[in-house]
Design a protein around this motif. Structure first.
Motif, short mmCIF file in Angstrom:
data_model
loop_
_atom_site.label_atom_id
_atom_site.label_comp_id
_atom_site.label_asym_id
_atom_site.label_seq_id
_atom_site.Cartn_x
_atom_site.Cartn_y
_atom_site.Cartn_z
N ARG A 174 0.63 -1.08 -0.14
CA ARG A 174 -0.31 0.06 -0.39
C ARG A 174 0.80 1.31 -0.08
O ARG A 174 0.55 2.13 -0.78
CB ARG A 174 -0.75 -0.43 1.30
N PRO A 180 -5.23 4.24 -7.60
CA PRO A 180 -7.36 2.97 -7.49
C PRO A 180 -6.93 1.87 -6.95
O PRO A 180 -5.67 1.79 -5.70
CB PRO A 180 -6.77 2.40 -8.99
N ASN A 181 -9.11 2.08 -6.52
CA ASN A 181 -9.32 1.50 -5.66
C ASN A 181 -8.02 1.63 -4.33
O ASN A 181 -7.68 1.53 -3.21
CB ASN A 181 -8.96 -0.37 -5.15
N THR A 182 -8.14 3.41 -3.22
CA THR A 182 -7.38 4.14 -2.39
C THR A 182 -7.73 3.37 -1.52
O THR A 182 -8.23 3.04 -0.97
CB THR A 182 -8.41 5.13 -2.80
N PRO A 183 -6.15 2.91 -1.09
CA PRO A 183 -5.62 2.62 0.07
C PRO A 183 -5.30 3.46 1.65
O PRO A 183 -5.31 4.46 1.16
CB PRO A 183 -4.16 2.22 -0.37
#
Length: 441
Positions: free
Chosen positions: A35, A120-123
Motif C-alpha cells: 500500500r 485506484p481502489n484507494t488504499p
C-alpha cells in the motif's frame, strides 16, 4: 507549496491530522509495503542524496544521533527521521538537528493525501506509513546532502524500507516484537537485514551477528562491515580509539550520550562513515565535535541536580540489561527509586528481572494507551519475582494512575543522595518529561 483541496479528510492542524491517522487504518501495525509503495509511486517520491538507514533491536536512535551530529559538524545539510517521539511528533523529522515545524509538515501531509486519493481502489495507510511518507516527501524537497532514516520495527517490511539505502546499519539483534519478527535471533536478524541493498554498504554493530544476516548480505554482494572483523574499538578511562579497514581514529573523547553500549553504537556509526568517505568525507575533528555535542533525550539521560535522576526508554530485556550495567557502574546510592510503565506485549518479567536487587522502591504506573500493561499487572510481576510489597517500613511497591504522579511521589520520598530511575515505555519517560517541562514553564 501544495494546497489542500476541499476534502473532509484534509485538516488545518497537525494535531487534527494525527488524530485522524490514529483511526484511519483498521490495524495499528500492518506489515506490508504494497500500500505504501502505491502511494509513494503516486507521489513520485525520490531521494537523490545518500541515504543511511539504521535498524536494530536497540541503539538505533543513538546511532542516528551520532551520524547526524558528526555530519552536521562536517558542514553537510542533514535530515534525520526517527521514531517514536517523546513529547512532540515534530521530533520525528529533523533538519540540521532542528525539528520540523507544523507548517512545514502540513504541506507534505496534504501532498500524501492527494497522492493517496489518486491511487485506484484507494488504499488506507497506517499512522506510521502515512507520516513516514510525509516526512520523506519533506526531505526529498529540502536540498539535502544526506538523509538518515531510523527503522520503526524490523526492517524488511518497515515503511522506511521503501527507500533504497546507500548504507544500511544493523545495531543490535535480540528478541523483541516476536509476534511480527520471529522468535529467534536468526529469524529476527534476517528481518532486520532486509534493509540491505545489492552491492551497497552494510554494517553490523552487534558483536555476535547471526549467520542469517551474514549470509543474506553475502547473497546480495554487499560490502559488509562486521564489528570485531572489519572494525574494532578499545578504550580506557580517559579516551577511546576506533580502527577500520583503512582508517584509525585515536584519542577520541567519550560520547556525550552515556550508557554501557554507546561505544558499540558509536563504533558502528564510524564504520558507516568510513565506508562512505568517498561521498561524505568527515575529519577527525568533525568526529570529536559530533561526539561531544550529540544529544538524545531519554537514553541514559542523567539530569543535573539532586537526587540523581536518570531517564531511559529501556523497554525490552536487551535494553534493560544494558541499563542495569550502566546503573550498576554509577557507584553507591543509599536508595534507588524506580518509576516504571510498559506495554502489555513486552516481556515485562524479563525487563524487571535485572533490577530486583538494585531497586529499593517501585512506583508502577498506568500509561495513556490501551496497549499498556496496568500498574497492577506490573505489580503482580514484581511480586512473582520475589519483591515484597512492604519491602521497607514505608513500602516497596506502589501503583499510580500516570507517570507524573509516580514521579512526584518518588521525588517526595527520595533523599538528596538517592537516585530515581524513570524507565520502560516511551510513554513513561514522556509523561515525566512533560510534567517537568510544565513546572519550568
Amino acid at each position: 507549496m501544495t494546497s489542500a483541496p476541499a476534502n473532509p479528510y484534509f485538516f488545518a492542524t497537525l494535531e487534527a491530522w494525527l488524530s485522524h491517522l490514529e483511526v484511519a487504518h483498521p490495524l495499528g501495525i500492518d506489515m506490508s509495503l504494497e500500500r505504501i509503495t502505491l502511494v509513494k509511486n503516486a507521489l513520485g517520491l525520490q531521494i537523490t542524496c545518500p541515504v543511511i538507514t539504521v535498524a536494530g533491536t536497540n541503539g538505533k536512535g543513538s546511532t542516528c544521533a551520532f551520524l547526524e551530529a558528526i555530519l552536521i559538524a562536517a558542514g553537510y545539510r542533514v535530515a534525520c527521521h526517527t521514531s517514536p517521539h517523546l513529547l512532540h511528533f515534530n521530533e520525528r523529522a529533523r533538519l540540521q538537528g532542528v525539528a520540523a515545524s507544523d507548517a512545514q509538515l502540513l504541506v507534505h501531509f496534504a501532498a500524501v493525501e492527494e497522492a493517496r486519493l489518486r491511487v485506484p481502489n484507494t488504499p488506507t495507510l497506517t499512522y506510521f506509513e502515512f507520516t513516514t511518507l510525509a516526512i520523506l516527501h519533506l526531505f526529498a524537497q529540502a536540498n539535502l546532502d544526506v538523509v538518515i532514516l531510523e527503522v520503526g520495527m524490523g526492517g524488511r517490511l518497515d515503511a522506511v524500507n521503501i527507500i533504497d539505502a546507500d548504507c544500511a546499519i544493523v545495531t543490535s539483534i535480540d528478541i523483541d516484537h516476536a509476534s511480527f519478527l520471529g522468535t529467534t535471533r536468526e529469524a529476527i536478524a534476517r528481518e532486520k537485514a532486509g534493509i540491505f541493498r545489492a552491492g551497497k554498504i552494510a554494517v553490523c554493530g552487534d558483536p555476535l551477528p547471526p549467520q542469517s544476516l551474514i549470509d543474506y548480505a553475502t547473497s546480495l554482494g554487499c560490502d559488509l562491515h562486521l564489528s570485531g572483523r572489519d572494525f574494532h574499538f578499545q578504550g580506557d578511562q580517559q579516551q577511546w580509539a576506533w580502527s577500520g579497514r583503512d582508517k584509525r581514529f585515536s584519542g577520541l573523547g567519550y560520547p556525550a550520550l552515556r550508557g554501557a553500549n554507546q561505544l558499540l553504537n558509536a563504533a558502528a556509526a564510524l564504520a558507516a562513515l568510513s565506508a562512505l568517505h568517498h561521498r561524505l568525507p568527515v575529519s577527525a575533528q568533525d568526529i570529536r565535535l559530533g561526539f561531544a555535542t550529540v544529544e538524545l533525550p531519554g537514553r541514559f539521560q542523567v539530569l543535573p541536580g539532586r537526587p540523581t535522576r536518570i531517564f531511559d526508554v529501556a523497554h525490552n530485556p536487551h535494553a534493560a540489561a544494558t541499563l542495569y550495567r550502566s546503573l550498576d557502574s554509577m557507584g553507591y546510592f543509599p536508595y534507588t527509586f524506580a518509576v516504571f510503565g510498559a506495554m502489555a506485549d513486552k516481556d515485562i518479567g524479563a525487563v524487571l528481572q535485572p533490577f530486583i536487587s538494585l531497586v529499593d522502591y517501585w512506583f508502577c504506573t498506568d500509561l495513556p494507551t490501551a496497549r499498556a500493561a496496568s500498574a497492577l499487572a506490573i505489580k503482580a510481576q514484581l511480586l512473582a519475582l520475589g519483591v515484597a510489597e512492604e519491602r521497607h517500613k514505608d513500602g516497596g511497591i506502589r501503583c499510580f494512575a500516570d507517570p507524573a504522579k509516580a514521579y512526584q511521589e518518588a521525588v517526595a520520598k527520595a533523599g538528596e543522595g538517592d537516585r530515581i530511575v524513570v524507565f520502560g515505555s516511551f510513554y513513561t519517560v514522556a509523561g515525566v518529561m512533560a510534567y517537568r517541562n510544565n513546572l519550568v514553564n
